[in-house]
Enzyme design. Structure first.
Site, short mmCIF file in Angstrom:
data_model
loop_
_atom_site.label_atom_id
_atom_site.label_comp_id
_atom_site.label_asym_id
_atom_site.label_seq_id
_atom_site.Cartn_x
_atom_site.Cartn_y
_atom_site.Cartn_z
N CYS A 86 79.90 15.34 20.06
CA CYS A 86 79.37 16.72 20.16
C CYS A 86 78.72 16.87 21.52
O CYS A 86 79.40 16.82 22.54
CB CYS A 86 78.45 17.05 19.00
SG CYS A 86 77.20 15.81 18.63
N SER A 87 77.40 17.02 21.56
CA SER A 87 76.76 17.16 22.86
C SER A 87 75.34 16.60 22.82
O SER A 87 74.43 17.16 23.41
CB SER A 87 76.74 18.63 23.29
OG SER A 87 76.08 19.40 22.31
N CYS A 88 75.16 15.47 22.13
CA CYS A 88 73.84 14.86 22.07
C CYS A 88 73.34 14.54 23.47
O CYS A 88 74.09 14.06 24.31
CB CYS A 88 73.89 13.57 21.25
SG CYS A 88 74.32 13.87 19.53
N CYS A 113 78.41 12.19 25.06
CA CYS A 113 78.44 12.24 23.60
C CYS A 113 79.84 12.72 23.24
O CYS A 113 80.14 13.90 23.38
CB CYS A 113 77.39 13.20 23.04
SG CYS A 113 77.60 13.48 21.27
#
Lengths: 216, 109
Positions: free
Chosen positions: A122-124, A119
């Site tokens: 962000c950090s999906c 991602c």
């Protein structure tokens, strides 16, 4: 509390030193989170026990669920086809709720095609199946480099790809989350699902590693 | 999904599209490295609340159609060292996509 006057005393029995999970000064956002959390609890919108229960529920999800799904997919081609075709319905039939936040997609790594998930924004991450993402997944280094030089990054992870494999990077930019079914390791024909699940690592379901060999 | 979509699905799988290279203010799910780039629609992922409104406590309506789009690594990165068929897929909302007029002109000729 019978009456609420302005001679307000704090009834909670802790001091106001914030509990931080990292060394160093508390950031503005941590301070904001703490302030809002304490306000919401004081206003009775939820209790501290509710909060802890939610944290426990979030952290209790772990890659074991994903590993079981991969092992079942390896063992049962019909299940694998359904899982790839309609993950929500297939998991729903097993009593697994993938939640309403995002849509889960399942992809399969083969000798010809290797998926790796990132991602960049962000950090999906498919938390509903794999739990909390590893720290490196959220790092700027991984997020910025794996889209530009996936083969270099995979090599640094120790992954040797089959010569003819095409690399497809999946950037979870919006509402889809991705679970990778890694290649089934050779020499695992006689293993049952629970033995197979032992071979399925978290990283193999992100695409930065292969599943373990049966002798590992 | 609830509510109504902004419009009908504008792009079909297989068509080539260009990601708008406009600037954005605030929360946005279109990565900068894909802006101005051309890719191929793989599939229509569904209709979702608009993150650019959702991020500011709006309901996120109208719903936006989300597409999976495939890009060639060599198109994205000059000097990409891997094989020519390496690719990257990302999910882009319809209001960030435009028809790829250049490629359509070439193919129509």
């Amino acid at each position: 509390m019978s009456t609420h006057d302005h001679d307000h005393h704090h009834h909670h029995d802790h001091d106001h030193a914030p509990i931080s999970d990292q060394d160093g000064p508390i950031s503005r956002f941590e301070l904001l989170e703490t302030a809002i959390r304490e306000l919401l609890i004081e206003k009775g919108l939820f209790t501290a026990a509710d909060l802890h229960a939610q944290i426990d529920a979030t952290e209790s999800r772990n890659p074991a669920l994903g590993a079981d799904l991969v092992a079942k997919a390896w063992s049962d081609p019909g299940f694998k086809a359904n899982l790839i075709d309609d993950p929500r319905a297939t998991l729903g039939e097993m009593g697994i709720d993938v939640g309403a936040i995002a849509e889960l997609q399942v992809v399969e790594n083969t000798d010809d095609l290797h998926h790796v998930v990132v991602c960049t924004l962000c950090s999906c991450y498919p938390r509903m199946i794999l739990g909390v993402p590893p720290a490196w997944y959220k790092s700027t280094a991984y997020r910025s480099r794996v889209v530009k030089d996936p083969r270099g990054v995979l090599q640094e992870f120790g992954l040797e790809l089959p010569d003819r494999a095409k690399v497809r990077v999946l950037d979870s930019t919006a509402d889809l989350r991705f679970l990778v079914i890694p290649r089934r390791p050779p020499g695992t024909d006689g293993l049952d699902e629970s033995a197979l699940a032992e071979l399925v690592t978290r990283d193999s379901m992100i695409g930065t590693a292969e599943a373990l060999g049966p002798q590992s | 999904m609830t509510g109504t979509a902004a419009n009908d699905t504008r792009f079909a799988p297989g068509s080539t599209v260009r990601v708008s290279d406009r600037a954005s203010l605030g929360h946005c799910r279109t990565p900068v490295y894909l802006r101005g780039r051309t890719g191929t629609i793989v599939s229509v992922a569904g209709r979702f609340r608009d993150p650019e409104r959702l991020a500011y406590h709006k309901p996120g309506m109208p719903l936006q159609t989300l597409y999976r789009i495939r890009f060639s690594q060599r198109d994205l990165w000059p000097g990409y060292g891997g094989p020519a068929d390496d690719e990257i897929e990302a999910d882009i909302f319809e209001h960030w996509l435009e028809p790829d007029q250049e490629r359509q002109r070439d193919q129509g000729a």
